[in-house]
Design a protein around this motif. Sequence first.
Motif, mmCIF file in Angstrom:
data_model
loop_
_atom_site.group_PDB
_atom_site.id
_atom_site.type_symbol
_atom_site.label_atom_id
_atom_site.label_comp_id
_atom_site.label_asym_id
_atom_site.label_seq_id
_atom_site.Cartn_x
_atom_site.Cartn_y
_atom_site.Cartn_z
ATOM 1 N N HIS A 88 0.697 -1.247 -0.116
ATOM 2 C CA HIS A 88 -0.029 -0.199 -0.034
ATOM 3 C C HIS A 88 0.909 1.435 0.034
ATOM 4 O O HIS A 88 0.281 2.332 -0.161
ATOM 5 C CB HIS A 88 -1.050 -0.068 1.373
ATOM 6 N N GLU A 89 2.078 1.143 0.348
ATOM 7 C CA GLU A 89 3.034 2.153 0.154
ATOM 8 C C GLU A 89 3.874 2.184 -1.019
ATOM 9 O O GLU A 89 4.828 3.079 -1.156
ATOM 10 C CB GLU A 89 3.980 2.249 1.419
ATOM 11 N N PHE A 90 3.532 1.313 -1.963
ATOM 12 C CA PHE A 90 4.203 1.231 -3.184
ATOM 13 C C PHE A 90 3.563 2.130 -4.443
ATOM 14 O O PHE A 90 2.605 1.878 -4.388
ATOM 15 C CB PHE A 90 4.445 -0.109 -3.710
ATOM 16 N N PRO A 91 4.344 3.232 -4.603
ATOM 17 C CA PRO A 91 3.652 3.925 -5.708
ATOM 18 C C PRO A 91 3.156 3.175 -6.851
ATOM 19 O O PRO A 91 4.027 2.440 -7.507
ATOM 20 C CB PRO A 91 4.750 4.880 -6.151
ATOM 21 N N GLY A 92 2.018 3.316 -7.245
ATOM 22 C CA GLY A 92 1.264 2.573 -8.385
ATOM 23 C C GLY A 92 1.035 1.384 -8.191
ATOM 24 O O GLY A 92 0.796 0.591 -9.303
ATOM 25 N N HIS A 93 0.991 0.947 -6.922
ATOM 26 C CA HIS A 93 0.647 -0.510 -6.784
ATOM 27 C C HIS A 93 -0.672 -1.046 -7.500
ATOM 28 O O HIS A 93 -1.505 -0.434 -7.332
ATOM 29 C CB HIS A 93 0.692 -0.898 -5.242
ATOM 30 N N ILE A 94 -0.656 -2.218 -8.037
ATOM 31 C CA ILE A 94 -1.724 -2.806 -8.787
ATOM 32 C C ILE A 94 -2.420 -3.844 -7.750
ATOM 33 O O ILE A 94 -1.793 -4.711 -7.766
ATOM 34 C CB ILE A 94 -1.497 -3.421 -10.209
ATOM 35 N N ALA A 95 -3.638 -3.542 -7.304
ATOM 36 C CA ALA A 95 -4.334 -4.282 -6.114
ATOM 37 C C ALA A 95 -5.030 -5.540 -7.175
ATOM 38 O O ALA A 95 -6.143 -5.421 -7.200
ATOM 39 C CB ALA A 95 -5.229 -3.620 -5.358
ATOM 40 N N SER A 98 -7.013 -7.575 -2.918
ATOM 41 C CA SER A 98 -7.034 -6.675 -2.088
ATOM 42 C C SER A 98 -6.674 -7.487 -0.636
ATOM 43 O O SER A 98 -6.216 -6.495 0.384
ATOM 44 C CB SER A 98 -8.458 -6.177 -1.679
ATOM 45 N N ALA A 99 -6.368 -8.630 -0.593
ATOM 46 C CA ALA A 99 -5.864 -9.317 0.622
ATOM 47 C C ALA A 99 -4.417 -9.172 0.787
ATOM 48 O O ALA A 99 -3.815 -9.393 1.669
ATOM 49 C CB ALA A 99 -6.279 -10.609 0.708
ATOM 50 N N SER A 100 -3.561 -8.970 -0.473
ATOM 51 C CA SER A 100 -2.461 -8.793 -0.518
ATOM 52 C C SER A 100 -1.778 -7.671 0.216
ATOM 53 O O SER A 100 -2.071 -6.722 -0.066
ATOM 54 C CB SER A 100 -1.556 -8.833 -1.875
ATOM 55 N N ASN A 101 -0.789 -7.928 1.012
ATOM 56 C CA ASN A 101 -0.086 -6.720 1.951
ATOM 57 C C ASN A 101 1.308 -6.532 1.639
ATOM 58 O O ASN A 101 1.993 -5.562 1.958
ATOM 59 C CB ASN A 101 -0.312 -6.959 3.605
ATOM 60 N N SER A 102 1.991 -7.635 1.345
ATOM 61 C CA SER A 102 3.662 -7.738 1.009
ATOM 62 C C SER A 102 3.687 -8.558 -0.186
ATOM 63 O O SER A 102 2.774 -9.492 -0.703
ATOM 64 C CB SER A 102 4.235 -8.046 2.100
ATOM 65 N N GLU A 103 4.989 -8.249 -0.729
ATOM 66 C CA GLU A 103 5.131 -8.705 -2.015
ATOM 67 C C GLU A 103 6.676 -9.080 -2.350
ATOM 68 O O GLU A 103 7.242 -8.073 -1.946
ATOM 69 C CB GLU A 103 4.455 -7.934 -3.242
ATOM 70 N N ILE A 104 7.083 -9.924 -3.050
ATOM 71 C CA ILE A 104 8.263 -10.080 -3.829
ATOM 72 C C ILE A 104 8.495 -10.614 -5.217
ATOM 73 O O ILE A 104 7.424 -11.516 -5.429
ATOM 74 C CB ILE A 104 9.237 -10.973 -2.911
ATOM 75 N N LEU A 118 8.663 -13.743 -11.308
ATOM 76 C CA LEU A 118 8.346 -14.619 -10.136
ATOM 77 C C LEU A 118 7.586 -13.582 -9.460
ATOM 78 O O LEU A 118 8.270 -12.632 -8.861
ATOM 79 C CB LEU A 118 9.371 -15.479 -9.620
ATOM 80 N N ASP A 119 6.304 -13.923 -9.040
ATOM 81 C CA ASP A 119 5.692 -13.049 -8.229
ATOM 82 C C ASP A 119 5.066 -13.751 -7.193
ATOM 83 O O ASP A 119 4.322 -14.748 -7.262
ATOM 84 C CB ASP A 119 4.582 -12.018 -8.995
ATOM 85 N N ILE A 120 5.335 -13.366 -5.872
ATOM 86 C CA ILE A 120 4.784 -13.967 -4.562
ATOM 87 C C ILE A 120 4.129 -12.908 -3.750
ATOM 88 O O ILE A 120 4.764 -11.893 -3.499
ATOM 89 C CB ILE A 120 5.763 -14.768 -3.754
ATOM 90 N N ASP A 121 2.954 -13.167 -3.303
ATOM 91 C CA ASP A 121 2.302 -12.027 -2.226
ATOM 92 C C ASP A 121 1.862 -12.809 -0.955
ATOM 93 O O ASP A 121 1.656 -14.053 -1.035
ATOM 94 C CB ASP A 121 1.012 -11.878 -3.016
ATOM 95 N N SER A 122 1.656 -12.142 -0.011
ATOM 96 C CA SER A 122 1.279 -12.417 1.298
ATOM 97 C C SER A 122 0.514 -11.490 1.813
ATOM 98 O O SER A 122 0.312 -10.382 1.632
ATOM 99 C CB SER A 122 2.548 -12.555 2.304
ATOM 100 N N PRO A 123 -0.638 -12.140 2.495
ATOM 101 C CA PRO A 123 -1.704 -11.285 3.329
ATOM 102 C C PRO A 123 -0.994 -10.454 4.362
ATOM 103 O O PRO A 123 -1.592 -9.631 4.913
ATOM 104 C CB PRO A 123 -2.723 -12.155 3.727
#
Length: 147
Positions: A88-95, A98-104, A118-123
């Motif tokens: 939510h603090e990443f400029p231009g984040h594409i949601a 909506s449950a994702s809160n962190s990402e690598i 490779l995209d990995i998300d976590s709530p």
Amino acid sequence: MNYENLLWEMRSLAEHVSYPITNLANASALLFEEMDRLNWAGFYIRQGEELLLGPFQGKVACTRIPLGKGVCGTAAKSGQTQLVKDVHEFPGHIACDSASNSEIVVPLWKDGEVWGVLDIDSPEKARFDEKDQEGLEAFARLLEELL
């Protein structure tokens, strides 16, 4: 997370398999199964100036991401891993979820160019750290060899 074991498992799954989609599908399933506290694990494949959805595990996802947009597009355009503790603090984040809160997001390379990510998300906020980044970058390098 035991990344050495993860690499061994992926190598075993890909033995005698040359079809890239099969290996990417198994890679996303392996990551989703072995890593805890995830809600999405998968791939986006570069097609021109955008990323298209590839094999994944999790809820339905965005199908197209322009290069340079969001976490995935930024990783693809810059060629650098994006470790985001709070999306939510990443400029231009594409949601996409909506449950994702962190990402690598780790770029995947072929012939000197980024061909996907490779995209990995976590709530969970701050789910990923530098150890995860190192392990997932090693996983990405293995995938590059296998594909």
